[in-house]
Design an enzyme around this catalytic site. Structure first.
Site, PDB file in Angstrom:
ATOM      1  N   SER A 184      30.047  35.287  39.567  1.00 36.59           N
ATOM      2  CA  SER A 184      29.409  34.823  40.812  1.00 36.59           C
ATOM      3  C   SER A 184      29.041  33.349  40.730  1.00 36.59           C
ATOM      4  CB  SER A 184      28.190  35.685  41.153  1.00 36.59           C
ATOM      5  OG  SER A 184      27.392  35.980  40.032  1.00 36.59           O
ATOM      6  N   GLY A 193      26.760  34.231  35.069  1.00 34.07           N
ATOM      7  CA  GLY A 193      27.012  33.273  33.997  1.00 34.07           C
ATOM      8  C   GLY A 193      28.499  33.058  33.808  1.00 34.07           C
ATOM      9  N   LEU A 194      28.846  32.129  32.953  1.00 34.58           N
ATOM     10  CA  LEU A 194      30.248  31.813  32.693  1.00 34.58           C
ATOM     11  C   LEU A 194      30.991  33.005  32.096  1.00 34.58           C
ATOM     12  CD1 LEU A 194      29.838  28.253  31.107  1.00 34.58           C
ATOM     13  CD2 LEU A 194      30.835  28.769  33.344  1.00 34.58           C
ATOM     14  N   SER A 210      30.095  34.774  28.563  1.00 31.91           N
ATOM     15  CA  SER A 210      28.714  34.400  28.236  1.00 31.91           C
ATOM     16  C   SER A 210      27.921  35.579  27.685  1.00 31.91           C
ATOM     17  CB  SER A 210      28.008  33.837  29.472  1.00 31.91           C
ATOM     18  OG  SER A 210      27.995  34.794  30.522  1.00 31.91           O
ATOM     19  N   GLY A 211      28.431  36.793  27.893  1.00 31.49           N
ATOM     20  CA  GLY A 211      27.744  37.987  27.385  1.00 31.49           C
ATOM     21  C   GLY A 211      27.151  38.875  28.457  1.00 31.49           C
ATOM     22  N   LYS A 212      27.555  38.671  29.701  1.00 29.02           N
ATOM     23  CA  LYS A 212      26.993  39.441  30.818  1.00 29.02           C
ATOM     24  C   LYS A 212      27.252  40.934  30.669  1.00 29.02           C
ATOM     25  CE  LYS A 212      29.437  37.281  33.844  1.00 29.02           C
ATOM     26  NZ  LYS A 212      30.141  36.448  32.842  1.00 29.02           N
ATOM     27  N   SER A 213      28.511  41.310  30.463  1.00 24.67           N
ATOM     28  CA  SER A 213      28.861  42.733  30.387  1.00 24.67           C
ATOM     29  C   SER A 213      28.225  43.386  29.164  1.00 24.67           C
ATOM     30  CB  SER A 213      30.382  42.903  30.355  1.00 24.67           C
ATOM     31  OG  SER A 213      30.960  42.462  31.570  1.00 24.67           O
TER      32      SER A 213
END
Length: 392
Positions: free
Chosen positions: A291, A217-218, A221-224
């Protein structure tokens, strides 16, 4: 069950008992049997033009596009080659351009390092030029992000041809003139060592199968945040999660990589290889990485195979920029952060992710619940206790 490697004999011949090398990895094995249809196995030496299958004397992972050759006559493994090409694209080819190069079925992202000369077919004159125009011929130096196995065309026409793609369309083709400094790669006899623990032993302890959970995701965006929440939840439940954060690995394992298209691809490949190794040993590798390229994520899926679970953290771009915890969006808007993903349309959203989550519309706990449920329904997590004794 037997693992049969299928392909076409392009040159030379083979027979059971031959020592072969798989390039570009340099893995060495012996041919155990040669398979065909309807009669199998087949005896006698099989020559060029035949499509056959072979079994090996050891278990090796072979990728689509690998070249199998006799150990004494292996093709060269390289990340750098010089080629004479014919250019078909409307936009002239220039130094620094990013391409996709195919040698046989093997492909790699590539960068044009130099344009040695250009030939105008109309005038049949060779000139030094900074670009190769449409329908012109030229000699270029190419740097590859992934190693491929090839030979100069004069030595082996079958492995010495290439096709160039730009944005998914064929933009040119050509012949390999030279490979690196002309030194043939020395095959390495790689014999993978398997773990002393069986997968069912690990799953009995962790109550889950191995998997690669890939959060894309951007930036912001909240991935981590989601990755860490999932890691904590799985660990609390007795599992074996391991977090692989993109930024963290860029500070160590991938510190030699920049942010060009080729380096981004290599960054994702390394992440995928590490995550897949963990998954094959029963762990749940949680990858949090922007990615942005769909093709790179497809490569990661191919590497991890059935263990891959893609989660698109689809938080709207406006929300991500408003959050901006690291100040990257602000720097990018000011022109101080080149190659930053998020400003513009450089992020290619997944088209078939296993799960899509918008963190602006739910809490972290709710998002973690959704991920956990997806892992259960897709066979990664299970509630019942595994009876290990039943497998002994």
């Amino acid at each position: 069950p037997r693992r049969i490697v299928a392909g076409r004999i392009e040159s030379g011949s083979l027979i059971a008992g031959d020592e072969i090398v798989i390039m570009p990895a340099g893995k060495i094995a012996k041919i155990k049997t040669v398979e065909s249809w309807p009669v199998t196995p087949v005896a006698g030496r099989q020559g060029a033009g035949r499509s056959v299958g072979i079994t090996l004397d050891r278990e090796l992972f072979i990728e689509r596009g690998d070249i199998i050759a006799h150990a004494s006559a292996a093709p060269r493994e390289t990340r750098r080659l010089r080629a004479r090409i014919f250019w078909l694209h409307d936009k002239p080819l220039a130094k620094g351009d990013q391409l996709l190069v195919r040698c046989g079925p093997k492909e790699s992202r590539a960068t044009v390092v130099a344009i040695e000369k250009a030939v105008d077919p109309g005038e049949l004159s060779s000139t030094e030029n900074k670009a190769i125009g449409r329908n012109h011929v030229g000699e270029i130096d190419i740097s590859l992000s992934n190693p491929i196995a090839t030979d100069p065309y004069t030595e082996n026409p079958r492995t010495g041809r290439l096709v160039i793609e730009v944005s998914g369309r064929i933009a040119g083709g050509g012949l390999v003139l030279s490979v690196d400094a002309g030194q043939r790669a020395v095959p390495v006899d790689i014999v993978p060592v398997e773990s002393a623990l069986r997968l069912d032993e690990r799953s009995a302890r962790y109550r889950h199968n191995g998997a690669v959970v890939w959060l894309t995701g951007l930036p912001a965006s909240g991935k981590s945040t989601l990755a860490k929440a999932l890691e904590r939840r799985l660990f609390t439940n007795g599992g074996s999660p391991i977090l692989l954060d993109g930024d963290t690995l860029r500070a160590g394992l991938n510190s030699d990589l920049g942010f060009s298209a080729a380096d981004r691809s290599e960054n994702i490949r390394r992440l995928a290889e590490v995550a897949t190794h963990l998954a094959r040993n029963g762990h749940i590798a949680i990858v949090a990485a922007v990615s942005p390229a769909r093709e790179d994520r497809a490569t990661a899926r191919r590497i991890a195979d059935t263990a891959f679970r893609e989660i698109h953290v689809a938080t709207p771009a406006g929300v991500c920029e408003e959050r901006d915890p690291k100040g990257h969006y602000k720097k990018a808007r000011a022109g101080a952060l080149a190659s930053f993903t998020g400003i513009g349309n450089d992020y290619e959203a997944p088209q078939a992710a296993e799960l899509v989550i918008d963190t602006s519309t739910r809490t972290v706990a709710e998002a973690a619940d959704e991920i956990e449920q997806m892992l259960k329904t897709s066979g990664v997590l299970f509630d019942e206790v595994v009876d290990l004794a039943a497998n002994i």
